[in-house]
Each structure stands twice: as structure tokens, then as C-alpha cells.
Write an enzyme that holds these catalytic residues in place. Sequence first.
Site, short mmCIF file in Angstrom:
data_model
loop_
_atom_site.label_atom_id
_atom_site.label_comp_id
_atom_site.label_asym_id
_atom_site.label_seq_id
_atom_site.Cartn_x
_atom_site.Cartn_y
_atom_site.Cartn_z
N ARG A 197 67.92 86.77 -3.50
CA ARG A 197 67.54 86.04 -4.72
C ARG A 197 66.11 86.28 -5.15
O ARG A 197 65.77 86.13 -6.32
CB ARG A 197 67.81 84.54 -4.53
N PRO A 213 73.11 93.15 -1.46
CA PRO A 213 74.09 93.39 -2.52
C PRO A 213 74.45 92.08 -3.20
O PRO A 213 74.78 91.09 -2.52
CB PRO A 213 75.30 93.94 -1.73
N CYS A 226 81.56 86.81 1.96
CA CYS A 226 81.63 86.25 0.61
C CYS A 226 82.53 85.01 0.59
O CYS A 226 83.67 85.06 1.03
CB CYS A 226 82.15 87.29 -0.37
N ASN A 257 69.29 87.38 6.84
CA ASN A 257 69.31 87.24 5.39
C ASN A 257 69.32 85.75 5.06
O ASN A 257 70.01 84.97 5.70
CB ASN A 257 70.56 87.94 4.84
#
Length: 352
Positions: free
Chosen positions: A241, A19, A108, A216
Site C-alpha cells: 500500500r 502484487p 487472497c 509483508n
Amino acid sequence: MINLGFWEKLEKPVIALAPMANVTDAAFRRVIATHGKPDVMWTEFVSADGLIRAPKEGREKLLLDFMYTEAERPIVAQIFGGNPDTIREASKLVATLGFDGLDINMGCPDRAIEKQCAGAALMKNPSLARAIVRAAREGLESAGSKIPISIKTRLGYNKNELLTWLPELLAEEPAVITLHARTRKEMSKVPARWEDVREAVDIRNRLKSKTLIFGNGDVATIADAFAKAEESGADGVMLGRAIFGNPFLFSNLEQIREKERPEQGEGQKRPEASEGQSFLNEISLSQKLRALVEHTRLFEKLFHGKKNFAIMKKHYKAYVQGFDGAAELRARLMEAKDADEVSRIVEAFTIK
């Protein structure tokens, strides 16, 4: 007992689309699904506080990020927040929208999000993080939903804190924990450390947890994803990315997976991590430019008057590079005002 839900049915390693805010929106996901979908997709993250407390107009804008089509399944809704009450209510809402899973962002690094005690800030407050997971589960259960809960996080805040952070999360029995293999402090400024994903797998195994561990960070191709899954022992790999300007990224997933299966792949040479890049290099310029126009038209169709068309410009930078005339074409696209103009610019370039 851990509710793995649909995750249990997916072949391992699971290959997932990360996401990314203002990147993996409904328009881009539809384009990706058309050209070769991953095993599972995530939505962009959405504020639980906003979903519950925002005025009607604001809430409707947030719900745009939860649009999806059947072609994108299985699809996981990602939310963030630092308030168990709004997480509970937002989870109820997610349950009504028919998603296959619910993911909570605990990684985040955005300062505005951290000020809400959300995202990466939860790594500094494990008790609140656990309360958030419990609240999400309560919300789903009160809505009669049995979809699984997952968490996306990092190795730690300022340093690797897996030995203390990961057991806290595992205690709440999420179906999946995805680890961005960097700390919050490192952002994306250093190479991802997949040896730390291996450490996370070892911790999970020592604790005899059934939670799946995904890695990730710095995954360039599908072949690279399989290589990193093998070296780390991860149950899944998330690509982020690498999707920029490249909706074809997952289109050779089944081809690579077939080579990786022991029963079918016996006697075959296993794919090298670089093989995925060779495949991507075979995608023609005309294919890429057609996808760019398709993507733009979908964005305009879904978001006209609701999201700024300028969001597409970051995609143009990624689509248009590495070929003769790219700089000139990119400059013209950056000035385009709508999909029709983008289409005319691309057509003029291709018929030169």
C-alpha cells in the site's frame, strides 16, 4: 534440492513490490521502474483457469496483466487457482513468456477466488496446496524452464497456523514464501504482526530449510523495510500500500542499503525507520503531478479500449492529497475522460 534461481543473487534483505490487482499493472510498474525500482517486482495475479480455459478474447485480456519490460527485471508472474491441471498448463505458459520466477497466490481473501478453492482457501487444504506447487513445477519443467517457484500466503485462515501450515509449504521446497503477517480472517483490519514473521523464520531454521522467508504488511518506507527485516530475521520485505500515489517509494533504496552494509556503514549512524518518510516528503508537488500525468498516459497507451479508464481514479485519490487545493484538483481529475484532459487539468492547476 531447492531451486533458488535469481533469488540467490539478490542482496539480502530483498526489497520487493507487492502484487496488487488493478494497482501494480504494467503501466504503474513502468513508472515505478523509471523513478526508482525495487529489487524485484511481481505482476498482478492472473487466473490459471482463465489462462487455459477462457475463450480467446478473455485469455488475451488476462495476458495484458503479464506485459512487462526489461526495465522491470527481475519480474515474477503471479497466478492463482485451485486446479492442479490448469496450474500445470498456466505454468507452461509462464515459462514461454520469459519471466524470472513464478509465484502462486495462497492468501487472497476474495470470496469469488476462495470459491474456486484458490487463494486463502488453500490454507484450509494443505494437500491441495502442495499438489498445486508440484503441478506448477511439473509445468515449468515440461517446458524446459528452470525458473524458481515462490508462494505468497498468510499466517493462517482464522488464526495463526504457522506451526502446521508453514511446514507443509516448506516440504515442497519453494524458493520463497512471502507471509502477509495477518490471518485471512483479519484481512487488513489489524496491525501486521512481524513477531509472527520471526516465528516463521524460526520454524524454517528448525526444519533446516533453504527457502527464503519474506514478510509483508504495514511497511511504510524503505528504511522501515530494513528495520522490519532486522527485527524479524526475514530474508526480504514486500511493500504494497505504500506505493499508492508514490512511484518514488524505492528511489532511495540504494542509499539506505549502503548505510545498512556493515563494511561500508561502520561508524555511520544507521537509518531510522522514519528516515524514509523524510526522504519522501522532499519529493516536490510538481514531481508528483508529472508522475501522475506520465502514469495516466502510459495507462491509456497500453490499455485504451481494453481496461476501464476509471481504474486510474483510485490512483488520483492517492497522488492528490495533503496540499492546498488538493480536494478541488482531485474532484476535477475524477471527472476526466482521458489522458489529454488529465494533462490539461494538471497544467491549469500548476500555472495558477
